[in-house]
Enzyme design. Structure first.
Site, PDB file in Angstrom:
ATOM      1  N   HIS A  62      -4.321   1.349   7.973  1.00  0.00           N
ATOM      2  CA  HIS A  62      -3.217   1.901   7.609  1.00  0.00           C
ATOM      3  C   HIS A  62      -2.630   2.813   6.770  1.00  0.00           C
ATOM      4  O   HIS A  62      -2.518   4.036   7.022  1.00  0.00           O
ATOM      5  CB  HIS A  62      -1.597   0.781   7.375  1.00  0.00           C
ATOM      6  N   GLU A  63      -3.670   2.969   5.403  1.00  0.00           N
ATOM      7  CA  GLU A  63      -3.034   3.646   4.074  1.00  0.00           C
ATOM      8  C   GLU A  63      -3.985   4.625   4.826  1.00  0.00           C
ATOM      9  O   GLU A  63      -3.874   6.146   4.296  1.00  0.00           O
ATOM     10  CB  GLU A  63      -3.594   2.802   3.426  1.00  0.00           C
TER      11      GLU A  63
ATOM     12  N   GLY B 294       1.032  -1.513  -0.060  1.00  0.00           N
ATOM     13  CA  GLY B 294      -0.016  -0.039  -0.243  1.00  0.00           C
ATOM     14  C   GLY B 294       1.099   1.518   0.016  1.00  0.00           C
ATOM     15  O   GLY B 294       2.359   1.231   0.646  1.00  0.00           O
TER      16      GLY B 294
ATOM     17  N   GLN C 231       3.244   9.710   1.636  1.00  0.00           N
ATOM     18  CA  GLN C 231       4.883   8.738   1.254  1.00  0.00           C
ATOM     19  C   GLN C 231       5.264   9.137  -0.086  1.00  0.00           C
ATOM     20  O   GLN C 231       6.210   8.749   0.151  1.00  0.00           O
ATOM     21  CB  GLN C 231       4.154   7.174   1.430  1.00  0.00           C
TER      22      GLN C 231
ATOM     23  N   CYS D 219       6.538  -0.272   7.744  1.00  0.00           N
ATOM     24  CA  CYS D 219       5.540   1.264   7.051  1.00  0.00           C
ATOM     25  C   CYS D 219       6.948   1.660   6.374  1.00  0.00           C
ATOM     26  O   CYS D 219       8.085   1.769   6.244  1.00  0.00           O
ATOM     27  CB  CYS D 219       4.965   2.235   7.101  1.00  0.00           C
ATOM     28  N   LEU D 220       6.835   1.952   4.640  1.00  0.00           N
ATOM     29  CA  LEU D 220       7.739   2.133   3.836  1.00  0.00           C
ATOM     30  C   LEU D 220       8.547   2.974   3.782  1.00  0.00           C
ATOM     31  O   LEU D 220       9.290   3.755   3.749  1.00  0.00           O
ATOM     32  CB  LEU D 220       7.353   2.099   2.025  1.00  0.00           C
TER      33      LEU D 220
ATOM     34  N   HIS E  68      -2.347   7.191   7.281  1.00  0.00           N
ATOM     35  CA  HIS E  68      -1.880   8.499   6.439  1.00  0.00           C
ATOM     36  C   HIS E  68      -2.410   9.171   5.537  1.00  0.00           C
ATOM     37  O   HIS E  68      -1.494  10.095   6.010  1.00  0.00           O
ATOM     38  CB  HIS E  68      -1.103   7.594   5.235  1.00  0.00           C
TER      39      HIS E  68
HETATM   40 NI    NI Z   1       2.722   3.219   5.365  1.00  0.00          NI
END
Ligand code: NI
Length: 163
Positions: A130-131, A46, A51, A88-89, A134
């Site tokens: 999670h997304e 995701g 991000q 998380c990236l 963000h």
């Molecule tokens: Ni993330």
């Protein structure tokens, strides 16, 4: 199509509530293509617009067989609880256990601006939550007890310094 640079903690854009997506046009479709490219390149499931440095309520995901674009997402409801590893990236994929709803119903607009609702459970439900976080300027580490949060941040900074 292009891989964009991933914004990492503690860049401010990750901590502010995104602006609504208003234009459902070719630019948005091209942006989502880039977001998918960036997500796949980083082996993620995701990716949200903050991000890649954009203050927008938008995410893409391809998780557990569920691939979608979600503009202006909201979690309508959750059911039950799941406790599992999450990363998380934007925080170097350093994992930590986060409690989330076991099932989640997402409401969002697609690339044409059409509202839809989608149910998911398990990993995909975790990804929804999670997304969407963000898009609300919230990282998964914000949901951790302070000590665990500090440990994740410390490990992230340490691993980053090796690169
Ligand atoms: Ni993330």
């Amino acid at each position: 199509m292009a891989v964009r640079k991933i914004t990492e903690y503690p860049e401010p854009v990750l901590g502010i509530v995104g602006k609504p997506v208003e234009n459902f046009d070719a630019d948005l479709a091209a942006l989502c293509d880039d977001m998918f490219d960036t997500m796949y390149d980083a082996d993620g499931v995701g990716l949200a617009a903050p991000q890649i440095g954009l203050n927008l309520r938008l995410f893409v995901m391809d998780c557990d067989g569920l691939k979608l674009v979600a503009a202006n997402p909201e979690i309508v409801s959750t059911e039950g609880e799941q406790s599992g590893q999450e990363g998380c990236l934007s925080v170097g994929k350093v994992p930590a256990v986060v409690v989330r709803g076991a099932k989640a119903r997402l409401r969002a607009q697609d690339l044409n601006g059409v509202w839809f609702e989608q149910d998911a459970e398990g990993y995909a439900a975790r990804c929804f939550q999670h997304e969407t976080d963000h898009c609300d300027g919230r990282l998964f580490i914000d949901r951790l007890p302070k000590l665990r949060r500090d440990m994740v941040v410390k490990r992230f900074k340490k691993e980053k310094s090796w690169k």
